[in-house]
Enzyme design. Structure first.
Site, PDB file in Angstrom:
ATOM      1  N   ASP A  39      11.176   3.360  -2.372  1.00 26.42           N
ATOM      2  CA  ASP A  39      10.697   2.773  -0.971  1.00 26.42           C
ATOM      3  C   ASP A  39       9.435   1.928  -1.143  1.00 26.42           C
ATOM      4  O   ASP A  39       9.652   0.799  -0.616  1.00 26.42           O
ATOM      5  CB  ASP A  39      10.349   3.874  -0.273  1.00 26.42           C
ATOM      6  CG  ASP A  39      10.093   3.728   1.218  1.00 26.42           C
ATOM      7  OD1 ASP A  39      11.211   3.256   1.839  1.00 26.42           O
ATOM      8  OD2 ASP A  39       8.881   3.916   1.781  1.00 26.42           O
ATOM      9  N   LYS A 166      -1.195   7.380  -5.613  1.00 25.36           N
ATOM     10  CA  LYS A 166      -1.571   8.601  -5.408  1.00 25.36           C
ATOM     11  C   LYS A 166      -0.308   9.544  -4.850  1.00 25.36           C
ATOM     12  O   LYS A 166       0.566   8.943  -4.630  1.00 25.36           O
ATOM     13  CB  LYS A 166      -2.474   8.886  -4.090  1.00 25.36           C
ATOM     14  CG  LYS A 166      -1.994   7.672  -2.822  1.00 25.36           C
ATOM     15  CD  LYS A 166      -1.390   8.260  -1.865  1.00 25.36           C
ATOM     16  CE  LYS A 166      -0.300   7.710  -1.206  1.00 25.36           C
ATOM     17  NZ  LYS A 166      -0.076   8.122   0.127  1.00 25.36           N
ATOM     18  N   HIS A 258      -6.640   7.586   1.645  1.00 21.54           N
ATOM     19  CA  HIS A 258      -7.119   6.536   2.564  1.00 21.54           C
ATOM     20  C   HIS A 258      -8.269   6.660   3.372  1.00 21.54           C
ATOM     21  O   HIS A 258      -9.466   5.996   3.459  1.00 21.54           O
ATOM     22  CB  HIS A 258      -5.911   5.949   3.325  1.00 21.54           C
ATOM     23  CG  HIS A 258      -4.679   5.592   2.460  1.00 21.54           C
ATOM     24  ND1 HIS A 258      -4.569   5.245   1.087  1.00 21.54           N
ATOM     25  CD2 HIS A 258      -3.494   5.939   2.980  1.00 21.54           C
ATOM     26  CE1 HIS A 258      -3.407   5.096   0.941  1.00 21.54           C
ATOM     27  NE2 HIS A 258      -2.652   5.546   1.961  1.00 21.54           N
TER      28      HIS A 258
END
Ligand code: BG6
EC number: 1.1.1.49
Length: 499
Positions: A39, A166, A258
């Site tokens: 993806d 991550k 994030h």
């Protein structure tokens, strides 16, 4: 001899590119993309690489895609073409498409380390003796270790940098294990842990805004700032990522990575220079000053219908939403709450940082003037690709008497001539990794500190509360932030460019 320290560069407009190339020439690169059919590769990495190649920001590159799928190079080129057409954010000429196509090769994982060694050797023969290697691990955390082993077995560690996605572990112990494991093969200077939020122009603009101006930094502390919100609701659901998401959840997918990374840019002390070591040092100090995250300060949510989705357990406890209050217990921020929120299938997709200033005394204003009625003055950053900044304040409504209302001064990148020069976050970061510039990447130490502060929450998570899709999360979010209120949804819309 030590390697010259990488400098942060400003990306020039197309007219200035030629001049820049002479100043900052990069060695050609073989990019080995693990997870090349996944993806992220389709949405961001392949379109980003295609643009870098067309823009001539990047040096001469050859890209070797690899994944579990048994594809031929021809099939991979078609997959890439369709990914670039669907997700590319820049227009591409036919000629540039064809040139990019020629640079792509595919090696299925079944070809083993030997297959990869051979493909890299062929690419290097085309690029010449200066060529360097960049391995991009766009694979789930569990697969990262076997990829590192494969790179070692394939003899592809030398002259290489490795970009890792991550989440880096899922708690302190696993993060330490993962870091130790990777360090057996790669030196820390070769490792680039990517957090794409730090590659957003708007995130870097926080540093410019704070440290290049004399106006705000003197009031950037607990004496003048009441609280901070970092709010990143998404309208997206799971897409095809149930497997990844079920095992990860909103906290590990978004917050430890994030939101907290962006929070560090907002909260850190001025670094001695805008270079990797100085910036990491200041960010890590913020993480070390964070109070442990306790269950009482957290609202976990799950959207209605999540458990019925394919790939999700019927009794899943994974959170698709999280809101939390974070304390940073240092001289600058003690007592100033940082509220963080993010979730899937929410009412709107936004990415804002909102700084609420302390309110002024109001007694001098006549009753009914409206002072303070629309909340405190705010400084707001929108982390969209076309970044925006707004400063809201009370002003007088024209006409008789003293009626006050909230006004704002706004800046939007879209209104400038440079809007077309914005690099998508992955484009910027891939380029930085090729340049060996760690400034916008995260460090093993920083990540381990964040997991350590997260331990009380991970050991004792509060139960997930249901929220209907298309809302702002479970009702408990209001108690969490009281007596303050969430900025979103905005009372006033951003102004759009006129004319
Ligand atoms: C990714 C998360 O890292 O960031 C996704 O895994 C999330 O769940 C995405 O949707 C958001 O990034 P952006 O840049 O689209 O806001």
């Amino acid at each position: 001899m030590t390697e010259p320290r990488p400098q942060t560069i400003a990306y020039p407009s197309p007219g200035a590119r030629a001049a820049r190339q002479g100043l900052d020439s990069l060695a050609p690169h073989v990019i080995v993309l693990f997870g090349a059919t996944g993806d992220l590769a389709k949405r961001k990495l392949l379109p980003g690489l295609a643009y870098l190649q067309q823009s001539s920001f990047a040096p001469d590159v050859r890209i070797i895609g690899t994944a579990m799928d048994e594809l031929s190079t021809e099939q991979f080129r078609r997959l890439t073409q369709s990914a670039v057409a669907s997700f590319g954010t820049h227009a591409m000429s036919e000629e540039a498409r064809a040139q990019f196509d020629d640079r792509l090769t595919y090696v299925p994982q079944s070809a083993g380390p030997e297959g990869l060694t051979k493909a890299v050797a062929e690419a290097e023969a085309l690029l010449g003796p200066e060529a360097r290697r960049l391995h991009y691990l766009s694979v789930p955390p569990k697969a990262a270790q076997s990829v590192v082993t494969m790179l070692r077995d394939a003899g592809l560690v030398h002259n290489a940098r490795v970009v890792m996605e991550k989440p880096f572990g899922e708690d302190l112990a696993s993060a330490v294990r993962l870091n130790d494991f990777v360090h057996e093969t790669f030196d820390e200077s070769q490792i680039f842990r990517i957090d794409h939020f730090l590659g957003k122009e708007a995130a870097q603009n926080i540093l410019a805004f704070r440290f290049a101006n004399g106006l705000f930094e003197p009031i950037w502390n607990r004496n003048f700032i009441d609280h901070v919100q970092i709010d990143i609701p998404e309208t997206l659901g799971l897409d095809q990522r149930a497997n990844f998401y079920e095992a990860t959840g909103a906290y590990k997918d978004m917050v430890v990575t994030h939101l907290m990374q962006v929070m560090a840019f907002v909260a850190m002390e001025p670094p001695t220079a805008l270079e990797p070591r100085a910036i990491s040092e200041e960010k890590n100090k913020v993480f070390r000053s964070m109070l442990p995250i306790r269950s009482n300060d957290v609202v976990r949510g799950q959207y209605g219908g999540y458990r019925e989705e394919e790939g999700v357990a019927r009794d899943s406890d994974t959170e698709t939403f999280i809101a939390l209050k974070v304390g940073i217990d240092n001289w600058r921020w003690a007592g100033v709450p940082f509220y963080l929120r993010t979730g899937k299938k929410m009412a709107e997709g936004m990415r804002i940082i909102s700084i609420a200033f302390k309110e002024a005394p109001r007694t001098m204003f006549p009753a009914g003037s409206g002072v303070g009625q629309q909340g405190p003055d705010h400084l707001t950053f929108d982390l969209a690709d076309a970044s925006r900044v707004s400063l809201s304040f009370y002003g007088k409504r024209p006409g008789p008497g003293m009626r006050l209302e909230k006004l704002s001064m706004q800046f939007s990148t879209q209104e400038t001539d440079q809007a077309g020069d914005v690099l998508e976050a992955y484009e910027r970061l891939i380029l930085d990794a090729m340049r060996g510039d760690h400034t916008l990447f995260t460090t093993a130490e920083g990540i381990e500190s964040l997991w350590e502060r997260s331990t009380p929450l991970l050991d004792d998570p509060p139960p997930v509360k249901n929220y209907p899709p298309g809302t702002w999360g479970p009702n408990a979010i209001h108690q969490l932030i009281a007596p303050n209120a969430w900025r979103l949804p905005f009372e006033r819309a951003w102004r759009e460019k006129r004319g």
